[in-house]
Scaffold this motif. Structure first.
Motif, PDB file in Angstrom:
ATOM      1  N   SER A   1      36.263  43.590  39.928  1.00 63.22           N
ATOM      2  CA  SER A   1      35.660  43.693  41.266  1.00 63.22           C
ATOM      3  C   SER A   1      36.717  43.537  42.348  1.00 63.22           C
ATOM      4  O   SER A   1      36.674  44.233  43.375  1.00 63.22           O
ATOM      5  CB  SER A   1      34.578  42.628  41.439  1.00 63.22           C
ATOM      6  N   ALA A   2      37.675  42.627  42.117  1.00 60.29           N
ATOM      7  CA  ALA A   2      38.735  42.432  43.104  1.00 60.29           C
ATOM      8  C   ALA A   2      39.587  43.685  43.238  1.00 60.29           C
ATOM      9  O   ALA A   2      40.058  44.021  44.335  1.00 60.29           O
ATOM     10  CB  ALA A   2      39.604  41.243  42.709  1.00 60.29           C
ATOM     11  N   ALA A   3      39.791  44.382  42.103  1.00 58.85           N
ATOM     12  CA  ALA A   3      40.568  45.626  42.155  1.00 58.85           C
ATOM     13  C   ALA A   3      39.874  46.661  43.032  1.00 58.85           C
ATOM     14  O   ALA A   3      40.533  47.520  43.636  1.00 58.85           O
ATOM     15  CB  ALA A   3      40.771  46.173  40.746  1.00 58.85           C
ATOM     16  N   GLN A   4      38.546  46.595  43.107  1.00 58.10           N
ATOM     17  CA  GLN A   4      37.776  47.496  43.959  1.00 58.10           C
ATOM     18  C   GLN A   4      37.484  46.872  45.321  1.00 58.10           C
ATOM     19  O   GLN A   4      36.687  47.414  46.101  1.00 58.10           O
ATOM     20  CB  GLN A   4      36.466  47.852  43.255  1.00 58.10           C
ATOM     21  N   GLU A   5      38.137  45.693  45.572  1.00 59.32           N
ATOM     22  CA  GLU A   5      37.984  44.951  46.826  1.00 59.32           C
ATOM     23  C   GLU A   5      36.534  44.555  47.076  1.00 59.32           C
ATOM     24  O   GLU A   5      36.052  44.558  48.212  1.00 59.32           O
ATOM     25  CB  GLU A   5      38.549  45.765  48.004  1.00 59.32           C
ATOM     26  N   VAL A   6      35.862  44.212  45.984  1.00 56.94           N
ATOM     27  CA  VAL A   6      34.475  43.722  46.069  1.00 56.94           C
ATOM     28  C   VAL A   6      34.494  42.250  45.663  1.00 56.94           C
ATOM     29  O   VAL A   6      34.790  41.931  44.513  1.00 56.94           O
ATOM     30  CB  VAL A   6      33.536  44.519  45.139  1.00 56.94           C
ATOM     31  N   PRO A   7      34.201  41.314  46.566  1.00 52.89           N
ATOM     32  CA  PRO A   7      34.269  39.892  46.222  1.00 52.89           C
ATOM     33  C   PRO A   7      33.132  39.470  45.291  1.00 52.89           C
ATOM     34  O   PRO A   7      32.012  39.963  45.383  1.00 52.89           O
ATOM     35  CB  PRO A   7      34.155  39.192  47.582  1.00 52.89           C
ATOM     36  N   LYS A   8      33.470  38.553  44.382  1.00 57.55           N
ATOM     37  CA  LYS A   8      32.467  37.943  43.504  1.00 57.55           C
ATOM     38  C   LYS A   8      32.565  36.432  43.628  1.00 57.55           C
ATOM     39  O   LYS A   8      33.646  35.882  43.835  1.00 57.55           O
ATOM     40  CB  LYS A   8      32.689  38.363  42.047  1.00 57.55           C
ATOM     41  N   GLY A   9      31.427  35.745  43.458  1.00 59.42           N
ATOM     42  CA  GLY A   9      31.429  34.296  43.514  1.00 59.42           C
ATOM     43  C   GLY A   9      31.771  33.794  44.893  1.00 59.42           C
ATOM     44  O   GLY A   9      31.217  34.254  45.900  1.00 59.42           O
ATOM     45  N   VAL A  10      32.721  32.836  44.937  1.00 55.85           N
ATOM     46  CA  VAL A  10      33.088  32.223  46.214  1.00 55.85           C
ATOM     47  C   VAL A  10      34.248  32.944  46.886  1.00 55.85           C
ATOM     48  O   VAL A  10      34.686  32.530  47.963  1.00 55.85           O
ATOM     49  CB  VAL A  10      33.453  30.735  46.010  1.00 55.85           C
ATOM     50  N   LEU A  11      34.778  33.998  46.264  1.00 58.18           N
ATOM     51  CA  LEU A  11      35.884  34.732  46.873  1.00 58.18           C
ATOM     52  C   LEU A  11      35.391  35.469  48.117  1.00 58.18           C
ATOM     53  O   LEU A  11      34.334  36.102  48.110  1.00 58.18           O
ATOM     54  CB  LEU A  11      36.476  35.737  45.885  1.00 58.18           C
TER      55      LEU A  11
END
Length: 321
Positions: free
Chosen positions: A120-130
């Motif tokens: 998800s981070a690679a797609q700049e989509v935050p997960k959790g508390v990020l």
């Protein structure tokens, strides 16, 4: 998976804040790679009680192997009865034949959660508390020019990505194999190297590395960092346990006995053994007893006692007038 996404991202962000506080670049690959390693250490420390349970169960499995073989000889013609008696033996001895798989099985959800956070981070989509900024930094973080979110299958032909991915896949595979090999070669007695338990161990020895090697080509670099670090922790932890608390009747047990013997001899705790072959060693006599045997001092007597003793030695000396 949402609870795990929150837990993984919380630990990642906590470690990342720590590394940036000591001067590492917040957007750099080093701070995020070290955050993944820190996450691994926290998870493995939390799994220590489970690891201890695994070691105890593994030892019980080794100790009851002679009884398992007896059951196989007795009920080998009746597979159903053999299975019932074997499970009853496991229950009576408090042994779980699948305990060796528990640490791996419990780590798999964490593994996939980290995989999901990285993807998800690679797609700049935050997960959790990020936050969005965290996800962007994490997705674009590079270590020695290699994106942590890239993998071997989506390397785009970049030599640096291919080289690091292959190195980490081989490291992950080798540490998985060596960890299981260490257990079988050092902490399993000879009579436990055959039978169903040995077959289970051999299956883990050869199948697990192949599974991770095949799956590793699709794992992001960050996930490979996690799994390799986890394997190194397992190797060190298992080495410590086998060295200091080996199972009886194993090569590790014999090696520990030799070390203890050498250590006792070095500190002078062993009696001298200068005896001929076939002769029993004479018991060591304490130094105080040897001194008293060499020289015994007579008891001190008064003048009156010596006078009476002299009169007794004379004929008719006592009672004559």
């Amino acid at each position: 998976m949402n609870p795990l996404y929150y837990a993984i991202s919380f630990l990642l962000k906590g470690w990342h804040s720590l590394w940036t506080a000591v001067g590492l670049d917040a957007a750099g690959g080093a701070s995020w790679a070290l955050s993944i390693i820190g996450l691994t250490l926290v998870i493995r420390a939390a799994l220590i009680p489970l690891f201890v349970k695994q070691i105890k169960s593994s030892r019980n499995m080794q100790l009851i192997q002679p009884k398992v073989k007896e059951l196989q000889k007795k009920y080998g013609h009746d597979r159903e009865r053999l299975a019932q008696e074997t499970m009853a033996l496991y229950k009576d001895s408090g042994t779980n034949p699948f305990a060796s798989c528990l640490p791996i099985l419990l780590q798999m959800p964490i593994f996939f959660a980290l995989f999901g956070v990285l993807r998800s981070a690679a797609q700049e989509v935050p997960k959790g508390v990020l936050t969005q900024a965290d996800a962007t930094q994490f997705g674009e973080a590079r270590l020695w020019g290699v994106p942590l979110s890239s993998s071997l299958v989506d390397s785009g032909g970049q030599a640096s990505v291919i080289a690091m991915a292959i190195f980490l896949v081989l490291a992950m595979t080798a540490t998985t194999f060596l960890t299981q090999r260490q257990l079988m070669s050092k902490n399993m007695p000879a009579d436990a190297l055959s039978g169903p338990y040995a077959q289970q161990q051999k299956l883990l020895l050869y199948v697990l590395p192949v599974v991770f090697a095949v799956g590793g080509i699709a794992f992001p670099i960050g996930v490979l960092f996690y799994w390799t670090t986890s394997n190194l922790w397992t190797m060190g932890q298992q080495f410590y346990v086998i060295r200091n608390n080996p199972a009886p009747g194993t090569p590790a047990f014999a090696a520990k006995a030799e070390r203890d013997k050498a250590k006792a001899a070095k500190h002078g705790e062993l009696p001298p053994t200068h005896t001929e072959p076939g002769e029993a060693a004479a018991p060591e006599v304490p130094e105080s007893d040897r001194r008293s045997a060499q020289r015994q001092q007579p008891k001190k007597q008064s003048r009156e006692q010596r006078s009476k003793q002299g009169n007794k030695k004379k004929p008719g000396g006592s009672g004559s007038s």
